[in-house]
Design a protein around this motif. Sequence first.
Motif, PDB file in Angstrom:
ATOM      1  N   GLY A   3      30.827  59.882  38.697  1.00 29.37           N
ATOM      2  CA  GLY A   3      30.328  58.512  38.706  1.00 29.37           C
ATOM      3  C   GLY A   3      31.089  57.664  39.692  1.00 29.37           C
ATOM      4  N   GLY A   4      30.714  56.373  39.771  1.00 27.53           N
ATOM      5  CA  GLY A   4      31.341  55.466  40.709  1.00 27.53           C
ATOM      6  C   GLY A   4      32.614  54.856  40.154  1.00 27.53           C
ATOM      7  N   PRO A   5      33.307  54.070  40.977  1.00 28.84           N
ATOM      8  CA  PRO A   5      34.536  53.416  40.541  1.00 28.84           C
ATOM      9  C   PRO A   5      34.268  52.392  39.437  1.00 28.84           C
ATOM     10  CG  PRO A   5      34.355  53.423  42.947  1.00 28.84           C
ATOM     11  CD  PRO A   5      33.028  53.837  42.413  1.00 28.84           C
ATOM     12  N   VAL A   6      35.274  52.187  38.579  1.00 26.64           N
ATOM     13  CA  VAL A   6      35.193  51.163  37.541  1.00 26.64           C
ATOM     14  C   VAL A   6      36.409  50.246  37.663  1.00 26.64           C
ATOM     15  CG1 VAL A   6      33.896  52.624  35.945  1.00 26.64           C
ATOM     16  CG2 VAL A   6      36.394  52.577  35.814  1.00 26.64           C
ATOM     17  N   LEU A   7      36.240  49.018  37.186  1.00 26.35           N
ATOM     18  CA  LEU A   7      37.339  48.065  37.129  1.00 26.35           C
ATOM     19  C   LEU A   7      37.883  48.067  35.700  1.00 26.35           C
ATOM     20  CD1 LEU A   7      39.047  45.712  38.293  1.00 26.35           C
ATOM     21  CD2 LEU A   7      37.192  44.173  37.583  1.00 26.35           C
ATOM     22  N   ALA A   8      39.160  48.420  35.549  1.00 29.19           N
ATOM     23  CA  ALA A   8      39.811  48.465  34.235  1.00 29.19           C
ATOM     24  C   ALA A   8      40.836  47.348  34.165  1.00 29.19           C
ATOM     25  CB  ALA A   8      40.478  49.816  34.022  1.00 29.19           C
ATOM     26  N   VAL A   9      40.708  46.478  33.154  1.00 30.79           N
ATOM     27  CA  VAL A   9      41.572  45.307  33.032  1.00 30.79           C
ATOM     28  C   VAL A   9      42.359  45.398  31.719  1.00 30.79           C
ATOM     29  CG1 VAL A   9      41.683  42.805  32.981  1.00 30.79           C
ATOM     30  CG2 VAL A   9      39.883  43.936  34.309  1.00 30.79           C
ATOM     31  N   ASP A  10      43.667  45.343  31.820  1.00 29.34           N
ATOM     32  CA  ASP A  10      44.558  45.366  30.661  1.00 29.34           C
ATOM     33  C   ASP A  10      45.174  43.985  30.498  1.00 29.34           C
ATOM     34  OD1 ASP A  10      46.503  45.781  28.742  1.00 29.34           O
ATOM     35  OD2 ASP A  10      47.842  46.918  30.068  1.00 29.34           O
ATOM     36  N   GLN A  11      44.674  43.227  29.523  1.00 25.33           N
ATOM     37  CA  GLN A  11      45.187  41.888  29.288  1.00 25.33           C
ATOM     38  C   GLN A  11      46.337  41.969  28.281  1.00 25.33           C
ATOM     39  OE1 GLN A  11      45.611  38.993  26.999  1.00 25.33           O
ATOM     40  NE2 GLN A  11      46.644  38.656  28.967  1.00 25.33           N
ATOM     41  N   GLY A  12      47.588  41.833  28.766  1.00 24.13           N
ATOM     42  CA  GLY A  12      48.760  42.017  27.933  1.00 24.13           C
ATOM     43  C   GLY A  12      49.483  40.730  27.611  1.00 24.13           C
ATOM     44  N   THR A  13      50.576  40.869  26.888  1.00 25.41           N
ATOM     45  CA  THR A  13      51.335  39.722  26.398  1.00 25.41           C
ATOM     46  C   THR A  13      51.895  38.876  27.533  1.00 25.41           C
ATOM     47  OG1 THR A  13      52.023  41.161  24.582  1.00 25.41           O
ATOM     48  CG2 THR A  13      53.137  39.039  24.790  1.00 25.41           C
ATOM     49  N   SER A  14      52.495  39.530  28.507  1.00 27.58           N
ATOM     50  CA  SER A  14      53.198  38.792  29.556  1.00 27.58           C
ATOM     51  C   SER A  14      52.528  38.909  30.913  1.00 27.58           C
ATOM     52  CB  SER A  14      54.638  39.286  29.656  1.00 27.58           C
ATOM     53  OG  SER A  14      54.663  40.673  29.878  1.00 27.58           O
ATOM     54  N   GLY A  15      51.348  39.513  30.940  1.00 28.44           N
ATOM     55  CA  GLY A  15      50.636  39.623  32.196  1.00 28.44           C
ATOM     56  C   GLY A  15      49.380  40.452  32.037  1.00 28.44           C
ATOM     57  N   THR A  16      48.536  40.392  33.043  1.00 30.93           N
ATOM     58  CA  THR A  16      47.313  41.193  33.078  1.00 30.93           C
ATOM     59  C   THR A  16      47.381  42.114  34.276  1.00 30.93           C
ATOM     60  OG1 THR A  16      45.983  39.518  31.964  1.00 30.93           O
ATOM     61  CG2 THR A  16      44.797  41.116  33.320  1.00 30.93           C
ATOM     62  N   LYS A  17      47.048  43.397  34.057  1.00 30.52           N
ATOM     63  CA  LYS A  17      47.010  44.389  35.115  1.00 30.52           C
ATOM     64  C   LYS A  17      45.580  44.896  35.245  1.00 30.52           C
ATOM     65  CE  LYS A  17      48.987  47.279  38.073  1.00 30.52           C
ATOM     66  NZ  LYS A  17      50.120  48.145  37.711  1.00 30.52           N
ATOM     67  N   ALA A  18      45.085  44.929  36.464  1.00 28.44           N
ATOM     68  CA  ALA A  18      43.734  45.435  36.713  1.00 28.44           C
ATOM     69  C   ALA A  18      43.812  46.568  37.721  1.00 28.44           C
ATOM     70  CB  ALA A  18      42.827  44.323  37.235  1.00 28.44           C
ATOM     71  N   LEU A  19      43.030  47.610  37.485  1.00 30.16           N
ATOM     72  CA  LEU A  19      42.958  48.752  38.386  1.00 30.16           C
ATOM     73  C   LEU A  19      41.510  49.037  38.724  1.00 30.16           C
ATOM     74  CD1 LEU A  19      45.373  51.294  36.618  1.00 30.16           C
ATOM     75  CD2 LEU A  19      45.946  49.672  38.437  1.00 30.16           C
ATOM     76  N   VAL A  20      41.257  49.407  39.972  1.00 26.44           N
ATOM     77  CA  VAL A  20      39.974  49.992  40.342  1.00 26.44           C
ATOM     78  C   VAL A  20      40.191  51.503  40.366  1.00 26.44           C
ATOM     79  CG1 VAL A  20      38.199  50.222  42.107  1.00 26.44           C
ATOM     80  CG2 VAL A  20      39.235  47.984  41.648  1.00 26.44           C
ATOM     81  N   LEU A  21      39.440  52.197  39.509  1.00 26.54           N
ATOM     82  CA  LEU A  21      39.634  53.630  39.309  1.00 26.54           C
ATOM     83  C   LEU A  21      38.458  54.399  39.887  1.00 26.54           C
ATOM     84  CD1 LEU A  21      40.778  53.392  35.586  1.00 26.54           C
ATOM     85  CD2 LEU A  21      42.246  53.634  37.594  1.00 26.54           C
ATOM     86  N   CYS A  22      38.755  55.246  40.845  1.00 25.80           N
ATOM     87  CA  CYS A  22      37.745  56.079  41.477  1.00 25.80           C
ATOM     88  C   CYS A  22      37.824  57.479  40.898  1.00 25.80           C
ATOM     89  CB  CYS A  22      37.970  56.108  42.989  1.00 25.80           C
ATOM     90  SG  CYS A  22      36.876  57.241  43.873  1.00 25.80           S
ATOM     91  N   SER A  30      44.688  47.633  42.874  1.00 26.87           N
ATOM     92  CA  SER A  30      45.381  47.106  41.699  1.00 26.87           C
ATOM     93  C   SER A  30      45.668  45.627  41.904  1.00 26.87           C
ATOM     94  CB  SER A  30      46.685  47.861  41.437  1.00 26.87           C
ATOM     95  OG  SER A  30      47.613  47.636  42.476  1.00 26.87           O
ATOM     96  N   GLY A  31      45.763  44.912  40.815  1.00 23.36           N
ATOM     97  CA  GLY A  31      46.089  43.499  40.848  1.00 23.36           C
ATOM     98  C   GLY A  31      46.811  43.107  39.582  1.00 23.36           C
ATOM     99  N   THR A  32      47.689  42.119  39.671  1.00 22.92           N
ATOM    100  CA  THR A  32      48.398  41.616  38.505  1.00 22.92           C
ATOM    101  C   THR A  32      48.364  40.096  38.500  1.00 22.92           C
ATOM    102  OG1 THR A  32      50.524  41.576  39.663  1.00 22.92           O
ATOM    103  CG2 THR A  32      49.967  43.593  38.439  1.00 22.92           C
ATOM    104  N   ALA A  33      48.508  39.538  37.314  1.00 26.92           N
ATOM    105  CA  ALA A  33      48.617  38.090  37.162  1.00 26.92           C
ATOM    106  C   ALA A  33      49.501  37.826  35.960  1.00 26.92           C
ATOM    107  CB  ALA A  33      47.244  37.455  36.964  1.00 26.92           C
TER     108      ALA A  33
END
Length: 515
Positions: A3-22, A30-33
């Motif tokens: 299948g195609g890539p998906v965007l996975a977002v982990d919304q955590g206590t002290s930050g959010t991490k997002a990954l594009v998974l192929c 990847s991105g963080t906030a």
Amino acid sequence: MTGGPVLAVDQGTSGTKALVLCPERGVIGSGTAPVRPRYLPGGLVEVDPRELYDSVVSAGLAALAEADTPVVAVGLANQGETVLAWDPATGLPLTDALVWQDRRAASVCAELDSQSERLRQLTGLPLDPYFAAPKMAWIRRHATGAGVVTTSDAWLVHRLTGAFVTDAATAGRTGLLDLDTLAWSRTALDLYGLGGERLPRVVDCDTPVGTTTAFGPPLPLTGLLVDQQAALLTQSADQPSAAKCTYGTGAFLLAQTGPEPRRTSSGLVSCVAWRLRGRVSHCLDGQVYTVASAVRWLTDLGVIAGAEELDPVGGGVPDAGGVTFVPALAGLAAPWWRGDVRGSLTGLGLDTTPGHLVRALCEGIAAQVVELSSAVAADRGAPLTSLRADGGLTRSALLMQTQADLLQLPVEVSSLPDATALGVGAVARLGHDPRLTLREAVPEWKPSVVYEPRISGAEAAERLARFRREVSALVERADAGVGGGLQGTTAGPGAEAGVAPGAAIGPDTTGAGTG
């Protein structure tokens, strides 16, 4: 994986991490906030919900920009027990979000103490402010009766898609879900005074729930899963008997138990691991409330400059120098469930150095995880053969070696960072493509390093016995109503009347801020 890539977002206590998974190339973006919860007197921890949503969007957009390729679906992992009240008509929050570490609902739990065993048998969860239901009840009693009151995932999903849903695993973290039927329990709702509440629909973790334009082009949201169960999926899909521990803001040890719920006798939580395509898997769950947050505490005191100094500072001394640290800075979780207990540092001398304090902290964290591992082995009727580890603090060789030493088992550190995002990415992939199998959706697991025990069983037993003696002394002091220790853990008299927000605390940079 296909299948195609998906965007996975982990919304955590002290930050959010997002990954594009192929499926072919792995992580391609990847991105963080950051997220900045406020740690207030009396064990209160809260955060502006808008900051949670903004971090999801910012991290997701950053990951997509780096990947520079279209994705086919989105998955969202959440903190689990963080709650807020919000207006379903406008989507606007009506309260701050009470973070999973928040202890202000201790008064609600005290009032329900006589019903604790009934609730545990019904929901699998002990009566503790850590879980969502006491916080929801506190909000209704002391903050607002307007709108709906839910876990943070339901609000985030509503903001993203307009849907009013929660996944079965997150619902299982509330203390309101019947463990046998996986439906909202009328009995539990009534006991908490929440009988008239409008609650989100409970869906499978791989259910397409709607479409979001928050990240640009319309994208289906096809995966929802609470953070620790997402990490468990990544760590044990290939070996259901494996146990994993995530070392983030807290430490969370989970182990699958199969399709039927298993009530525990050891103080662990029995809950839903996930429900995929209508099939339920259950798990045992144990928690250590303060891990990276205890490292931050040492940092704030000036003992170390940050988590990156754990190894060089702790490695400067051969042992803890007789110091014992019980880092119960937000109370003791499983298997004790004593939120009223305060942390302690004992055995201090004029020769105590920062290195001794660091080593004592590592031993205090590791000893609590040993207790959880022993409880899992007792409840499952079989000893662990190893422990799989993920999370930001696995970068500390000192902590991981200490864990292996006290556990007297190999500790296998995952070669795949961001296990939570990878797990919810796999769930999103399953929700997008019904043809995929679980093993096709989850990345292959393998360790990057394995820590073997370096001390004898006798020495490990001696260190653990010293730690247990200190815990017993702390429990006895709490039972006797004696104060002291490092930090209060329950809300004081002024808490229910509200506390003015304090200075924002910076993000936990030691790794996954999961709860």
